[in-house]
Design a protein around this motif. Structure first.
Motif, PDB file in Angstrom:
ATOM      1  N   PHE A   1       0.792  -1.229   0.000  1.00 41.12           N
ATOM      2  CA  PHE A   1       0.000   0.000   0.000  1.00 41.12           C
ATOM      3  C   PHE A   1       0.826   1.282   0.000  1.00 41.12           C
ATOM      4  O   PHE A   1       0.267   2.372  -0.026  1.00 41.12           O
ATOM      5  CB  PHE A   1      -0.967   0.005   1.190  1.00 41.12           C
ATOM      6  N   GLY A   2       2.144   1.161   0.091  1.00 39.88           N
ATOM      7  CA  GLY A   2       3.010   2.344   0.026  1.00 39.88           C
ATOM      8  C   GLY A   2       3.063   3.159   1.307  1.00 39.88           C
ATOM      9  O   GLY A   2       3.620   4.249   1.328  1.00 39.88           O
ATOM     10  N   VAL A   3       2.484   2.651   2.351  1.00 35.20           N
ATOM     11  CA  VAL A   3       2.477   3.333   3.647  1.00 35.20           C
ATOM     12  C   VAL A   3       2.520   2.260   4.729  1.00 35.20           C
ATOM     13  O   VAL A   3       1.984   1.158   4.544  1.00 35.20           O
ATOM     14  CB  VAL A   3       1.223   4.235   3.780  1.00 35.20           C
ATOM     15  N   GLY A   4       3.166   2.577   5.837  1.00 25.98           N
ATOM     16  CA  GLY A   4       3.247   1.618   6.937  1.00 25.98           C
ATOM     17  C   GLY A   4       1.904   1.379   7.588  1.00 25.98           C
ATOM     18  O   GLY A   4       1.004   2.227   7.528  1.00 25.98           O
ATOM     19  N   LEU A   5       1.778   0.243   8.231  1.00 23.05           N
ATOM     20  CA  LEU A   5       0.530  -0.141   8.876  1.00 23.05           C
ATOM     21  C   LEU A   5       0.106   0.871   9.937  1.00 23.05           C
ATOM     22  O   LEU A   5      -1.045   1.291   9.983  1.00 23.05           O
ATOM     23  CB  LEU A   5       0.706  -1.536   9.497  1.00 23.05           C
ATOM     24  N   ILE A   6       1.016   1.293  10.784  1.00 20.15           N
ATOM     25  CA  ILE A   6       0.678   2.240  11.846  1.00 20.15           C
ATOM     26  C   ILE A   6       0.346   3.611  11.258  1.00 20.15           C
ATOM     27  O   ILE A   6      -0.588   4.277  11.724  1.00 20.15           O
ATOM     28  CB  ILE A   6       1.802   2.315  12.898  1.00 20.15           C
ATOM     29  N   GLN A   7       1.060   4.023  10.216  1.00 14.39           N
ATOM     30  CA  GLN A   7       0.722   5.293   9.546  1.00 14.39           C
ATOM     31  C   GLN A   7      -0.702   5.225   8.998  1.00 14.39           C
ATOM     32  O   GLN A   7      -1.472   6.170   9.131  1.00 14.39           O
ATOM     33  CB  GLN A   7       1.680   5.572   8.392  1.00 14.39           C
ATOM     34  N   TYR A   8      -1.033   4.101   8.368  1.00 14.99           N
ATOM     35  CA  TYR A   8      -2.374   3.936   7.806  1.00 14.99           C
ATOM     36  C   TYR A   8      -3.421   3.939   8.916  1.00 14.99           C
ATOM     37  O   TYR A   8      -4.459   4.590   8.805  1.00 14.99           O
ATOM     38  CB  TYR A   8      -2.451   2.639   6.983  1.00 14.99           C
ATOM     39  N   ARG A   9      -3.133   3.205  10.006  1.00 16.83           N
ATOM     40  CA  ARG A   9      -4.048   3.183  11.143  1.00 16.83           C
ATOM     41  C   ARG A   9      -4.285   4.593  11.678  1.00 16.83           C
ATOM     42  O   ARG A   9      -5.406   4.993  11.956  1.00 16.83           O
ATOM     43  CB  ARG A   9      -3.498   2.281  12.248  1.00 16.83           C
ATOM     44  N   ASN A  10      -3.208   5.369  11.799  1.00 21.65           N
ATOM     45  CA  ASN A  10      -3.340   6.740  12.300  1.00 21.65           C
ATOM     46  C   ASN A  10      -4.168   7.614  11.360  1.00 21.65           C
ATOM     47  O   ASN A  10      -4.978   8.419  11.812  1.00 21.65           O
ATOM     48  CB  ASN A  10      -1.969   7.357  12.537  1.00 21.65           C
ATOM     49  N   LYS A  11      -3.976   7.444  10.067  1.00 22.43           N
ATOM     50  CA  LYS A  11      -4.755   8.210   9.091  1.00 22.43           C
ATOM     51  C   LYS A  11      -6.244   7.878   9.217  1.00 22.43           C
ATOM     52  O   LYS A  11      -7.087   8.781   9.264  1.00 22.43           O
ATOM     53  CB  LYS A  11      -4.270   7.898   7.671  1.00 22.43           C
ATOM     54  N   ILE A  12      -6.554   6.594   9.318  1.00 23.88           N
ATOM     55  CA  ILE A  12      -7.959   6.171   9.436  1.00 23.88           C
ATOM     56  C   ILE A  12      -8.574   6.678  10.733  1.00 23.88           C
ATOM     57  O   ILE A  12      -9.705   7.157  10.751  1.00 23.88           O
ATOM     58  CB  ILE A  12      -8.078   4.635   9.321  1.00 23.88           C
TER      59      ILE A  12
END
Length: 141
Positions: free
Chosen positions: A83-94
């Motif tokens: 996805f081009g982004v880390g899991l925690i970064q994605y979690r934080n965005k959501i």
């Protein structure tokens, strides 16, 4: 060492069995690997969908590891590759996108707690870094 005829037959049978296993494994090794990659691909997409639920807002990498049964560093690497982004970064965005919606009907303090921030200060800082304005201004403006 003295071997009788039955010992020699046992050794010969074991040798043949090992040769057969070697052939079977050799022919199916690539298929086993590709099915594992497909499974991991599916797990990474499942994790992405899971993150969209409120129950994932407070999860750490260790929690994802326990929940999905894969090494946390492996999950992070695959997630970033896919996805081009880390899991925690994605979690934080959501969780920040969820926070923006929740601010329409709830106080900043309630929203910070719901989306999993330890303090209103850390929530406000993260919100401002992501959206360019504080949650108080977003709520009132």
């Amino acid at each position: 060492i003295v071997c009788d005829k039955s010992d020699k037959n046992q050794i010969r049978k074991k040798g043949l069995l090992l040769e057969i296993l070697d052939i079977i494994i050799g022919e199916n090794f690539e298929n086993a690997l590709s099915s594992n990659e497909g499974e991991v691909y599916s797990v990474v997409h499942h994790i992405k969908d899971f993150i969209k639920s409120e129950s994932a807002h407070k999860m750490s990498l260790d929690d994802f590891e326990k929940q999905f049964g894969y090494n946390k560093y492996h999950i992070e690497k695959l997630f970033k590759k896919q996805f081009g982004v880390g899991l925690i970064q994605y979690r934080n965005k959501i969780r920040l996108l969820s926070a923006r919606e929740l601010l329409k009907n709830k106080s900043v303090t309630e929203v910070a707690e719901i989306v999993g921030y330890q303090s209103i200060y850390s929530f406000s800082r993260a919100y401002k870094n992501h959206f360019g304005k504080s949650p108080e201004k977003a709520k009132n403006g």
